[in-house]
Motif scaffolding. Structure first.
Motif, PDB file in Angstrom:
ATOM      1  N   SER A   3       0.811  -1.204   0.000  1.00  0.00           N
ATOM      2  CA  SER A   3       0.000   0.000   0.000  1.00  0.00           C
ATOM      3  C   SER A   3       0.840   1.247   0.000  1.00  0.00           C
ATOM      4  O   SER A   3       0.423   2.290  -0.463  1.00  0.00           O
ATOM      5  CB  SER A   3      -0.934   0.002   1.216  1.00  0.00           C
ATOM      6  OG  SER A   3      -0.196   0.125   2.395  1.00  0.00           O
ATOM      7  N   ASN A   5       1.521   3.323   2.279  1.00  0.00           N
ATOM      8  CA  ASN A   5       1.087   4.459   3.080  1.00  0.00           C
ATOM      9  C   ASN A   5       1.381   4.286   4.561  1.00  0.00           C
ATOM     10  O   ASN A   5       0.908   5.052   5.384  1.00  0.00           O
ATOM     11  CB  ASN A   5      -0.415   4.710   2.870  1.00  0.00           C
ATOM     12  CG  ASN A   5      -1.272   3.567   3.379  1.00  0.00           C
ATOM     13  OD1 ASN A   5      -0.750   2.563   3.858  1.00  0.00           O
ATOM     14  ND2 ASN A   5      -2.581   3.729   3.294  1.00  0.00           N
ATOM     15  N   HIS A  66      -4.173  -2.533  -3.418  1.00  0.00           N
ATOM     16  CA  HIS A  66      -4.888  -1.290  -3.138  1.00  0.00           C
ATOM     17  C   HIS A  66      -6.375  -1.510  -3.321  1.00  0.00           C
ATOM     18  O   HIS A  66      -6.791  -2.299  -4.176  1.00  0.00           O
ATOM     19  CB  HIS A  66      -4.435  -0.186  -4.095  1.00  0.00           C
ATOM     20  CG  HIS A  66      -3.038   0.296  -3.840  1.00  0.00           C
ATOM     21  ND1 HIS A  66      -2.689   1.002  -2.709  1.00  0.00           N
ATOM     22  CD2 HIS A  66      -1.910   0.166  -4.575  1.00  0.00           C
ATOM     23  CE1 HIS A  66      -1.396   1.289  -2.764  1.00  0.00           C
ATOM     24  NE2 HIS A  66      -0.901   0.790  -3.882  1.00  0.00           N
ATOM     25  N   SER A  93      -6.413   3.185   4.030  1.00  0.00           N
ATOM     26  CA  SER A  93      -6.236   2.794   2.635  1.00  0.00           C
ATOM     27  C   SER A  93      -5.617   3.885   1.791  1.00  0.00           C
ATOM     28  O   SER A  93      -5.399   3.696   0.592  1.00  0.00           O
ATOM     29  CB  SER A  93      -7.599   2.392   2.046  1.00  0.00           C
ATOM     30  OG  SER A  93      -8.189   1.365   2.808  1.00  0.00           O
ATOM     31  N   ARG A  95      -6.976   6.649   0.910  1.00  0.00           N
ATOM     32  CA  ARG A  95      -7.949   7.301   0.041  1.00  0.00           C
ATOM     33  C   ARG A  95      -8.372   8.662   0.568  1.00  0.00           C
ATOM     34  O   ARG A  95      -8.969   9.437  -0.131  1.00  0.00           O
ATOM     35  CB  ARG A  95      -9.192   6.413  -0.120  1.00  0.00           C
ATOM     36  CG  ARG A  95      -8.922   5.140  -0.881  1.00  0.00           C
ATOM     37  CD  ARG A  95      -8.550   5.427  -2.301  1.00  0.00           C
ATOM     38  NE  ARG A  95      -8.158   4.213  -3.022  1.00  0.00           N
ATOM     39  CZ  ARG A  95      -7.823   4.205  -4.301  1.00  0.00           C
ATOM     40  NH1 ARG A  95      -7.805   5.338  -4.984  1.00  0.00           N
ATOM     41  NH2 ARG A  95      -7.471   3.075  -4.888  1.00  0.00           N
TER      42      ARG A  95
END
Length: 289
Positions: A3, A5, A66, A93, A95
């Motif tokens: 991911s 992140n 993702h 996530s 987002r």
């Protein structure tokens, strides 16, 4: 595919924690509990309910895929997430990427300090990052504890709720209050997962308190902006107080929390009595005698 992140492990743990809390019956599936080897929903069941492949969902839990916003919406629906948990899922996530976090030491804004001083009958506290207590007024000190006697590095609301006997005894339902403050701290953790002071706080409380350690592992989150506290004050008796968060527009990491009582109630009268007891002897530092 990672991911990227910083929340790979947390996302998987959160999804797993939520699905293990749901029974098949709650989501309309046949409940063959006697033949199930896992608690809650299986990965395959979550995937089917969200209309994605089992492999796709497995990769999400393992941090190798993702998720699109429609998939996140579907998972939030399937896992029965509330608004705070849904926001948490999206942040994990990547987002709803959090803004860059500043780790410089915080100081209460002058306008908030003036507002605190003007609230002579209303307990109020300014919280910073990770629920650090940045400032308080005399009524807050009279209601909770003399924050000035606590070393600045230890002035953290979550720490006090778990480790300060006077505050622990203040809550009529301590477990509920402790779980709520911990859930709010977890929202802080996802906004800045690399904050060393927050990691230190979580590590310290996990070692010192078995309840904190157990509840932190449930991955509960909360984003409440208002609510009610029921307190047993040693001087004026039981109080039912409504609390609200007001976020500073200049520094969203600073939040003013006020506690009020509905006019005409016993709690309102007792809060006024506490203000009268405090007014004549409070000094300008905000420390109640």
């Amino acid at each position: 595919m990672s991911s990227g992140n910083g929340h790979v492990g947390e996302l998987g743990a959160f999804l797993k924690a939520r699905r293990t809390e749901l029974s098949p019956a709650e989501v309309g599936l046949p409940d063959a509990s006697g033949r199930r080897r896992v608690k809650g929903l299986r990965r395959e069941e979550v995937a089917s309910l969200a209309s994605i492949s089992a492999d796709y969902y497995t990769r999400l839990e393992q941090g190798r895929r993702h998720a699109s916003e429609p998939v996140l919406d579907a998972l939030a629906r399937v896992l029965r997430l509330d608004d705070g948990e849904r926001a948490y899922l999206f942040e994990l996530s990547g987002r709803d990427a959090a803004r860059p976090r500043r780790r410089t030491s915080q100081r209460v804004q002058p306008q908030l300090r003036r507002l605190l001083d003007d609230l002579s009958t209303t307990p109020a506290v300014v919280l910073g990052r990770r629920t650090d207590i940045l400032a308080w007024n005399a009524m807050a000190a009279a209601l909770f504890t003399d924050f000035a006697r606590i070393p600045e590095k230890d002035r953290n609301f979550v720490r006090l709720v778990f480790r300060e006997p006077a505050i622990r005894a203040l809550y009529a339902d301590w477990e509920w209050a402790a779980r709520m403050t911990l859930a709010q701290l977890r929202m802080e953790a996802v906004r800045d997962p690399k904050d060393p002071r927050l990691a230190e706080l979580v590590g310290e409380l996990s070692l010192q308190d078995s309840d904190f350690r157990r509840w932190w592992g449930t991955h509960r989150v909360a984003a409440q902006r208002s609510g009610t506290k029921v307190l047993n004050h040693p001087a004026v008796g039981p109080l039912t107080l409504d609390w609200s968060f007001l976020t500073s527009t200049d520094d969203p990491d600073q939040q003013l929390i006020t506690l009020t009582a509905e006019p005409g109630t016993t709690s309102h009268d007792r809060l006024r009595a506490l203000a009268s007891r405090t007014a004549a002897t409070v000094d300008r530092t905000g420390a109640a005698p």
